[in-house]
Design a protein around this motif. Sequence first.
Motif, PDB file in Angstrom:
ATOM      1  N   GLY A  75       9.663   7.335   3.831  1.00  0.00           N
ATOM      2  CA  GLY A  75      10.765   6.379   3.921  1.00  0.00           C
ATOM      3  C   GLY A  75      11.910   6.711   2.981  1.00  0.00           C
TER       4      GLY A  75
ATOM      5  N   LEU B  41       0.844  -1.207   0.000  1.00  0.00           N
ATOM      6  CA  LEU B  41       0.000   0.000   0.000  1.00  0.00           C
ATOM      7  C   LEU B  41       0.868   1.241   0.000  1.00  0.00           C
TER       8      LEU B  41
ATOM      9  N   THR C   8      10.198   1.898   2.353  1.00  0.00           N
ATOM     10  CA  THR C   8       9.612   0.697   2.960  1.00  0.00           C
ATOM     11  C   THR C   8       8.341   0.306   2.226  1.00  0.00           C
TER      12      THR C   8
ATOM     13  N   TYR D 228       4.563  -0.919  -5.363  1.00  0.00           N
ATOM     14  CA  TYR D 228       3.169  -0.554  -5.080  1.00  0.00           C
ATOM     15  C   TYR D 228       2.205  -1.480  -5.813  1.00  0.00           C
TER      16      TYR D 228
ATOM     17  N   GLY E  80       2.200   4.598   1.679  1.00  0.00           N
ATOM     18  CA  GLY E  80       2.343   5.150   3.032  1.00  0.00           C
ATOM     19  C   GLY E  80       2.410   6.661   2.936  1.00  0.00           C
ATOM     20  N   ASP E  81       3.324   7.264   3.735  1.00  0.00           N
ATOM     21  CA  ASP E  81       3.432   8.740   3.752  1.00  0.00           C
ATOM     22  C   ASP E  81       4.553   9.241   2.847  1.00  0.00           C
TER      23      ASP E  81
ATOM     24  N   ASP F  83       9.816  -0.549  -7.937  1.00  0.00           N
ATOM     25  CA  ASP F  83       8.497  -0.093  -7.493  1.00  0.00           C
ATOM     26  C   ASP F  83       7.674  -1.313  -7.069  1.00  0.00           C
TER      27      ASP F  83
ATOM     28  N   PHE G 125      17.791  -4.298  -2.801  1.00  0.00           N
ATOM     29  CA  PHE G 125      16.712  -4.307  -3.777  1.00  0.00           C
ATOM     30  C   PHE G 125      16.302  -2.876  -4.093  1.00  0.00           C
TER      31      PHE G 125
ATOM     32  N   PHE H 102      15.444   4.977   3.546  1.00  0.00           N
ATOM     33  CA  PHE H 102      14.865   3.649   3.813  1.00  0.00           C
ATOM     34  C   PHE H 102      13.466   3.539   3.231  1.00  0.00           C
TER      35      PHE H 102
HETATM   36  N1  LIG Z   1      14.653  -1.483  -1.277  1.00  0.00           N
HETATM   37  C1  LIG Z   1      13.351  -1.212  -1.165  1.00  0.00           C
HETATM   38  N2  LIG Z   1      12.640  -1.670  -0.095  1.00  0.00           N
HETATM   39  C2  LIG Z   1      11.333  -1.372   0.008  1.00  0.00           C
HETATM   40  N3  LIG Z   1      10.650  -0.639  -0.881  1.00  0.00           N
HETATM   41  C3  LIG Z   1      11.300  -0.172  -1.978  1.00  0.00           C
HETATM   42  C4  LIG Z   1      12.653  -0.436  -2.155  1.00  0.00           C
HETATM   43  N4  LIG Z   1      13.056   0.153  -3.291  1.00  0.00           N
HETATM   44  C5  LIG Z   1      11.991   0.776  -3.801  1.00  0.00           C
HETATM   45  N5  LIG Z   1      10.904   0.586  -3.044  1.00  0.00           N
HETATM   46  C6  LIG Z   1       9.606   1.178  -3.359  1.00  0.00           C
HETATM   47  O1  LIG Z   1       9.455   2.363  -2.588  1.00  0.00           O
HETATM   48  C7  LIG Z   1       8.221   2.363  -1.883  1.00  0.00           C
HETATM   49  C8  LIG Z   1       8.400   2.917  -0.500  1.00  0.00           C
HETATM   50  O2  LIG Z   1       8.852   4.222  -0.457  1.00  0.00           O
HETATM   51  P1  LIG Z   1       8.406   5.134   0.768  1.00  0.00           P
HETATM   52  O3  LIG Z   1       9.018   6.484   0.587  1.00  0.00           O
HETATM   53  O4  LIG Z   1       8.672   4.428   2.060  1.00  0.00           O
HETATM   54  O5  LIG Z   1       6.880   5.283   0.447  1.00  0.00           O
HETATM   55  P2  LIG Z   1       5.556   4.821   1.241  1.00  0.00           P
HETATM   56  O6  LIG Z   1       5.460   5.754   2.377  1.00  0.00           O
HETATM   57  O7  LIG Z   1       4.441   4.987   0.240  1.00  0.00           O
HETATM   58  O8  LIG Z   1       5.780   3.395   1.648  1.00  0.00           O
HETATM   59  C9  LIG Z   1       7.811   0.895  -1.799  1.00  0.00           C
HETATM   60  O9  LIG Z   1       6.429   0.683  -1.731  1.00  0.00           O
HETATM   61  C10 LIG Z   1       8.401   0.337  -3.087  1.00  0.00           C
HETATM   62  O10 LIG Z   1       7.478   0.520  -4.137  1.00  0.00           O
END
Ligand SMILES: Nc1ncnc2c1ncn2[C@@H]1O[C@H](COP(=O)(O)OP(=O)(O)O)[C@@H](O)[C@H]1O
Length: 311
Positions: A196, A190, A203, A262, A192-193, A260, A257, A201
């Motif tokens: 990350g 899903l 997530t 999502y 998030g904000d 994308d 890793f 990081f």
């Molecule tokens: N190494 C990784 N680990 C986790 N997510 C990653 C990674 N590389 C890219 N992503 C992507 O980045 C998104 C997360 O970024 P983030 O800024 O935390 O956004 P959100 O707040 O929407 O989770 C993940 O949902 C994924 O699509």
Amino acid sequence: MKRAIYETAARRTVLTIGNFDGVHRGHVEVLRTARALADRETARLVAVTFTKTPKAALTPEAYAGDLLTLADKEKYLRLQGVDEIIWLQPTVAQMRQSATEFLHMLQNNRHVVGVVVGENFRFGADAQGTVTTLQNYAKDAGWEVISVPLLQDGGDVVSSSEIRAAILAGEPERAATLLGRYWSIDEAVLHGDQRGRTLGFPTANMALHEDRVAPRNGVYATVARYDGTLLKGVTNVGTNPTFTDVPTRVETYFPDFSADLYGKQFRLFFVAYLRPEEKFSEVAALVAQMHNDTDRALHNLTEKLNIDMCR
Ligand SMILES: Nc1ncnc2c1ncn2[C@@H]1O[C@H](COP(=O)(O)OP(=O)(O)O)[C@@H](O)[C@H]1O
Ligand SMILES: Cc1cc2nc3c(=O)[nH]c(=O)nc-3n(C[C@H](O)[C@H](O)[C@H](O)COP(=O)(O)O)c2cc1C
């Protein structure tokens, strides 16, 4: 159409009955015995199980939540050789059915040749039916009954409630020992904000299903099965108290890793618990801690991961 129904009813059937939440090592003993009997009898193996454990319906306040979604229960039952599942709803009518009515219902439904249950099997209104009730009924009905002794682990009976307690307590290693595989969730990613990525990081966020047992808040070493490979991860289960609290999420950073994720779905295995979630007074302190968590998670996974338990 009529013919198809008749054929189903006429097929020789071995039944195995239970909640099977977890499909843990104890359940697997029952299912293996049932599969062997079905093979010997040239019969189909049919599992009779509830869509929701009667405990959850009767005393929801005292129930920790399910170990498995129904889709996962089906998956793990089929992996043990179950050919078909009869899903019972824990409705008032179903819960009031007497033990004998319950057995009649099964007899009218299939050509039963055998029934395999765990030694502590109870059924019918107020759990009045026991293995002895089943054996007495089976004599007249011509069913073979096998009651499988309860599997123990270090003096404790392997049970769904022990595994729920281990997950609630942040003891994924103990849960895995009893389950025979790492406890996992299989969910879509899903939004998030979008914070990350700014912390270095990114997530992948998943929701925690309200019907399911909630793992203790905190940071875990995890593994994800994604696109045919296993990815090492570090996961926070929590509400992000350093920022504005959000409803509990499961967020995973995959160190090796970048893509994308999502809308993608993956299975996440909980391998080890590292620490409780904390409220940091500065973002820099959180980021430093996340680096440390990542190192510990990778070290832990290198040392301890058992790939065969990622099922
Ligand atoms: N190494 C990784 N680990 C986790 N997510 C990653 C990674 N590389 C890219 N992503 C992507 O980045 C998104 C997360 O970024 P983030 O800024 O935390 O956004 P959100 O707040 O929407 O989770 C993940 O949902 C994924 O699509
Ligand atoms: C390994 C790891 C440890 C974390 N530990 C904490 C923590 O102790 N306290 C906290 O408030 N948030 C913690 N978080 C959550 C971060 O606050 C969160 O990932 C960040 O705010 C990004 O949120 P977003 O995915 O909604 O963008 C942790 C996240 C990870 C990946």
